[in-house]
Design a protein around this motif. Structure first.
Motif, short mmCIF file in Angstrom:
data_model
loop_
_atom_site.label_atom_id
_atom_site.label_comp_id
_atom_site.label_asym_id
_atom_site.label_seq_id
_atom_site.Cartn_x
_atom_site.Cartn_y
_atom_site.Cartn_z
N UNK A 1 10.45 3.01 35.05
CA UNK A 1 11.09 1.84 34.46
C UNK A 1 10.03 0.84 34.04
N UNK B 1 13.49 -8.30 37.24
CA UNK B 1 13.15 -8.06 35.85
C UNK B 1 12.44 -9.28 35.25
N UNK B 2 12.90 -10.46 35.61
CA UNK B 2 12.28 -11.66 35.05
C UNK B 2 10.83 -11.80 35.52
N UNK C 1 17.09 -11.03 30.22
CA UNK C 1 17.11 -9.61 29.85
C UNK C 1 17.83 -9.40 28.53
N UNK D 1 18.06 -5.61 26.16
CA UNK D 1 18.69 -4.30 26.02
C UNK D 1 17.83 -3.27 26.75
N UNK D 2 18.47 -2.20 27.21
CA UNK D 2 17.73 -1.10 27.83
C UNK D 2 17.57 0.02 26.81
N UNK E 1 16.53 3.93 26.29
CA UNK E 1 16.47 5.07 27.19
C UNK E 1 16.17 6.38 26.47
N UNK E 2 15.70 6.31 25.25
CA UNK E 2 15.39 7.55 24.53
C UNK E 2 14.32 8.30 25.33
N UNK F 1 12.27 4.42 30.99
CA UNK F 1 13.19 3.39 30.50
C UNK F 1 12.41 2.16 30.10
N UNK G 1 13.28 -1.80 29.72
CA UNK G 1 14.18 -2.95 29.74
C UNK G 1 13.50 -4.05 28.94
N UNK H 1 19.93 10.26 29.65
CA UNK H 1 20.43 9.11 28.92
C UNK H 1 21.40 8.33 29.78
N UNK I 1 26.28 0.67 27.21
CA UNK I 1 25.63 -0.06 28.29
C UNK I 1 26.07 -1.51 28.33
N UNK J 1 19.63 -6.52 39.17
CA UNK J 1 18.34 -6.21 39.78
C UNK J 1 18.10 -6.93 41.10
#
Lengths: 209, 209
Positions: free
Chosen positions: A12, A55-56, A78, A80-81, A83-84, A94, A96, B54, B78, B83
């Motif tokens: 991640x 995340x922040x 935040x 978008x995530x 995930x490709x 991933x 984020x 995915x 999504x 978190x």
DNA sequence: ACAAAAGTGTTAAAATTACACCCATGG
DNA sequence: CCATGGGTGTAATTTTAACACTTTTGT
């Protein structure tokens, strides 16, 4: 055994869309990658999310990789995530994405980090061009509606000119000064005056309530 | 060594907000947890995200844990990432929440899985009550604006009654039938007629273009 | 005086909201 | 014929949009 160690999950990362208000409205901070892959290429600053890290906090840490001190950060959020599975050649990772609003930071070495307008983005590493393309309308939608985001971006005091430039840079189209002025009358408060910009009539400054 | 194995990241779970249109409008699918922690408690179905998987696939897999077959899924998307480091007693675990629209699924054992309205949610495991509270306004905002989401939720053909119920269940307040009818006139197309509901005048059915 | 930039006013169009009234069906 | 639910109409209000005109500064 704990959940953090016994599973084969994707890595991640948190990729920071570091924003400031510059001459071209909202500008994005990009930096040259120091490590492989894509070493030497322009990219969004990103970090791997640590175990238990917010995340922040990771986003602020990412901004630090481009030279931004934590004290210069006005706000984080935040987005978008992504995930490709093949977005990172090292393996499934991933991303984020997170916005980071910054005030008063100028890169020491313009070859290592620089502010760019949304129209003048160079090719970026990974899928970062795609990330910015996807994220721009999200930011445009937040502007003047998500006050946390907007206030962090504009700073405590800002002129109508700033407001116009920021809006145009995120939406891509021009906005009417009079209408934007009325929007501000609804959501912000006026303070004193200002000129400094030089030519033309000095304008009012707006503050957040 | 690859990025997927050499870092100490949080675990990543995908928690599915499985939705259907029922008698109370949009309803959420909850199931009893089979494993610790919170074994036996009601919860959103969730899975750990596999490497390279995915988010949408993981969300469908999560719905499967509550008995939903992949064929019954009409759409996935999504939502928000949670978190908070202590949201899972096993250790730091991210939760990516995702909506999953389902049609024609009825749990075989109501003691193991059941559809509930947003007003009648029992206490849920982890921070799942919080997740649903945070996610509801996001879903309400998507309704009639994000057509992918809306079409997946309503199905290909739906009545105005359905539209009214779904809106009320997600926004929490009543909507005017006439006004909603006009909204539909803008974004959808009519087909034939229907009654089946029994009493009252039969209403038109709407379809997606 | 003029250009540049800011402030204010006006108006048309569109969207939102809250009703009211009439229509079709089952009992 | 009446209760129940569906369709359409209307009017007030608010929001959005586009444009014109006036004001204040520097040169």
């Amino acid at each position: 055994m704990t959940a953090a160690t016994d599973i084969a999950s994707s890595a991640v990362s948190v990729d920071a869309v570091v924003l400031r208000v510059g001459a071209d409205g909202a500008e994005v901070l990009i930096h040259r990658r120091a490590a492989e892959p894509f070493a030497g290429d322009w990219a969004l600053p990103g970090v791997l999310l640590g175990a238990g890290e917010r995340i922040s906090d990771a986003a602020i840490r990412a901004a630090g990789k481009a030279g931004v001190s934590a004290a210069a950060v006005d706000g984080v959020g935040q987005l978008v995530v992504f995930d490709e599975p093949h977005r990172d050649p090292r393996g499934p990772t991933l991303s984020i994405s997170a916005w980071v609003a910054v005030r008063g930071f100028e890169p020491s070495d313009p070859e290592t980090a620089r502010w760019v307008s949304w129209e003048a983005l160079p090719p970026l590493a990974f899928d970062h061009t795609r990330i910015l393309a996807d994220v721009r309308p999200v930011l445009a939608d937040k502007l003047w509606r998500d006050l946390t985001f907007t206030a962090a971006l504009t700073g405590s005091e800002f002129s109508v000119r700033t407001a116009l430039d920021v809006t145009r840079s995120l939406t891509g189209s021009d906005v009417d000064r009079g209408n934007l002025n009325r929007t501000l009358k609804r959501i912000a408060v006026r303070s004193d005056r200002e000129s400094s910009s030089g030519v033309g009539r000095p304008g009012a400054l707006w503050r957040w309530p």
